[in-house]
Design an enzyme around this catalytic site. Structure first.
Site: not given
Ligand code: M6R
Length: 599
Positions: A2, A28, A73, A97-98, A472, A476, A479, A495, A594
């Site tokens: 948000c 965001r 969001w 927000n929150g 990672e 990537k 997502e 396993h 974000k």
């Molecule tokens: O802002 P942050 O690094 O604390 O965010 C953590 C995760 O939300 C962030 O890395 C998320 O996994 C990304 N979308 C990865 O690309």
């Protein structure tokens, strides 16, 4: 996640400040949006689901001096016009927000006092609560103070009261909120990006702040403060454009040589002067790394570096678990939190947990003005600049570089590195930006992407440090392309998960750790024997005629401490190209935000 923007100022400007502010917060992540503004002693509200252009089409441009806007969001209740903000109950209209944790009991209480609810949100309950407190006292500040006592959870509110024209109220706890000003205007925002086009004169509101904004007048009620502390926003941090690239993600991938240069070089200059100014890591007997998502994945690589090379035990914890579990730490423990945004709710809560117990904390953080950067005992800045794409690339890479530097400092402190090896390592650091640039120029993963983008399952295998990078790589891909994918420690696959490998299942194997490459190759043979389409990513010169891979990518060699920094790059590009072939919204993947400011 948000976003909030609020404005009190020039009548011909209000609606455009709100819309442009919301546009600046789009990165965001959000699923609906809305604005409220004051017009002839009434509050007008416009809301809409989906992208901001839907809202823009509905909004009538009117002259008004006061307004609030929000990108939502969804947390409580699906994305819908009804559930989106602003919410209005009685005299009160607000955006939030929150998360209000005790909204169910508050709702039951308010229902007994004849409040009826139209939405599934916690925010509508907070709006009703503030209205209830206001109707009792007819004094907004007293009402907000009372509401503050009742509300549990996190909030940043921008609030209008239709009985008090030309006044904008705000209140915050655990969700970021800033105040901005020019000579004639006042701004509120959850993120400096929303208002940096208008002012660089800002104040970060503290926990528990209540704010009353009238034309050219600010009343601040904070625990020890009644005068805002103004700071100048670094405008370089807020500049962003795609610079000719199709997507922010691609632009950010190509910025990585500069990001590594900017992050690393300040530590290497003047005989490592700044490296020596880092905290003394040798005073600790244990390190705990706490983070979420990709930042957690950098922690996995950091663990390998710090344990394997720096010779110190390291635990890596997911912040949403760490904050609620029994944690074993003491004065000899350093807690490192890693965060691009510096606002991730669970990471922040973990940091506060350690701070509260007087444990030393260090933040590796990109947004240097963020709450995490302000609250950690030590801060190592990631010099990635603003990262817009939801999928992190350049911030992740710079976080890896900082872990390598912490390890280097530890090696020097513990005398684990001889002069000659140090010189050699420093030379590798110097060459690293150029190597990344060259790799980016020469890598072509388009053909591999076209061979794999139609699959619904893709696997990533590796051992040790290579496995940490695979976690990672897999995130990537999933997502931004929405392909199911898993990263597996190569020896663990048999396993259970090997049952998912069938004919043509793509399996990407990262094999750069020479000490265990033979073991990984045995595991690759196992999947190949089951029909997998095997792609090997390696630094070594693999046998051209080998029967265990169908394709390969060769990455240049560097010092083993820096090798992970090069190793992730083909996977970033691969995820990007696959997502592009699948016509995905690469910079704003569905359901993602974000900056995850709720737990
Ligand atoms: O802002 P942050 O690094 O604390 O965010 C953590 C995760 O939300 C962030 O890395 C998320 O996994 C990304 N979308 C990865 O690309």
């Amino acid at each position: 996640m948000c976003g909030i923007v609020g404005y009190l100022g020039k009548k011909e400007k209000t609606i455009s400040v709100l819309i442009e502010g919301l546009k600046a917060l789009e990165y965001r992540g959000y699923d609906s949006a809305g604005i409220a503004y004051q017009k002839e002693n009434k509050i007008k509200i416009t809301k809409s689901v989906g992208r901001l252009q839907n809202l823009e089409q509905k909004i009538k441009i009117e002259n008004t001096v006061l307004g609030i806007g929000h990108t939502r969001w969804a947390t409580h209740g699906k994305p819908s016009t009804t559930n989106s903000h602003p919410h209005q109950v009685g005299s009160i209209t607000l955006v939030h927000n929150g998360i209000i944790e005790n909204y169910i009991e508050l709702k039951q209480f308010l229902e007994k006092h004849n409040y009826q609810f139209q939405t599934e949100t916690d925010t509508e309950v907070a709006t009703a609560l503030i209205d209830y407190c206001y109707q009792e006292t007819k004094n907004m500040i007293s009402a907000l103070k009372r509401a503050q006592k009742e509300l549990k959870g996190s909030y940043a509110f921008a609030i209008l009261n239709n009985e008090e024209p030309n006044i904008l109220y705000a209140m915050k706890k655990e969700s970021p909120l800033i105040l901005g000003k020019t000579k004639e205007e006042l701004f509120l925002a959850s993120d400096p990006m929303a208002i940096c086009a208008y002012t660089n004169n800002i104040c970060y509101l503290k926990e528990g702040s209540i704010l009353k904004l009238e034309p050219k007048k600010i009343t601040l009620i904070e625990e020890n403060e009644t005068i805002p502390i103004w700071v100048t926003l670094d405008m370089e941090q807020t500049k962003c454009s795609k610079n000719g690239y199709d997507h922010y993600m691609l632009k950010e991938i190509y910025e990585q040589p500069d990001v590594i240069y900017n992050t690393v070089m300040p530590y290497l200059e003047n005989n490592l002067e700044n490296l020596h100014k880092m905290p003394n890591f040798n005073q600790y007997e244990k390190i705990q790394i706490v983070a979420c998502g990709s930042a957690y994945h950098t922690g996995l690589v950091g663990k390998w570096m710090l344990e394997g090379v720096g010779n110190i035990p390291v635990e890596v914890e997911i912040a949403s678990e760490y904050r609620y579990k029994k944690v074993f730490y003491d004065k000899k423990t350093l807690v490192i939190v890693v965060s691009q945004s510096g606002e991730t709710a669970d990471t922040l809560a973990s940091l506060r947990k350690a701070n509260k117990d007087n444990i030393d904390t260090l933040a590796i953080v990109n947004v240097i003005t963020s709450t995490i950067a302000r609250e950690a005992k030590y801060v190592l800045p990631v010099k990635a600049g603003i990262e817009i794409a939801v999928a992190t690339t350049k911030a992740y890479l710079a976080q890896l570089a900082l872990f390598s530097l912490i390890t280097l400092k530890l090696m020097i402190e513990k005398k684990l590195i001889e002069n000659e090896e140090l010189e050699e390592l420093l030379a590798h650091y110097q060459k690293l930006p150029i190597k990344i640039k060259k790799l980016l120029k020469e890598l072509n993963v388009k053909e591999l992407a076209s061979k794999t983008y139609k699959n619904e399952d893709i696997f990533f295998l590796g051992r040790g440090i290579d496995y940490a990078i695979c976690t990672e790589a897999s995130l990537k891909l999933k997502e931004i392309s929405y392909i199911h994918s898993e990263a597996y420690a190569a020896g663990e696959l048999k396993h259970g998960t090997i049952s998912l490998i069938s004919k043509k299942t793509p399996v990407f194997s990262l094999v750069t750790d020479k000490e265990i490459s033979e073991k990984t190759i045995s595991n690759i043979k196992e999947v190949k024997a089951r029909g997998a389409y095997s792609i090997v990513i390696t630094t070594g010169q693999l046998d051209e005629k080998s029967d265990y891979y169908d394709d390969k990518i060769v990455i240049p060699n560097t010092h083993f401490l820096l090798q992970p920094i090069l190793n992730i790059i083909p996977f970033q590009l691969l995820a990007y190209e696959i997502a592009k072939l699948r016509n995905c919204d690469i910079d704003k993947p569905k359901n993602l935000a974000k900056s995850v400011t709720v737990e």
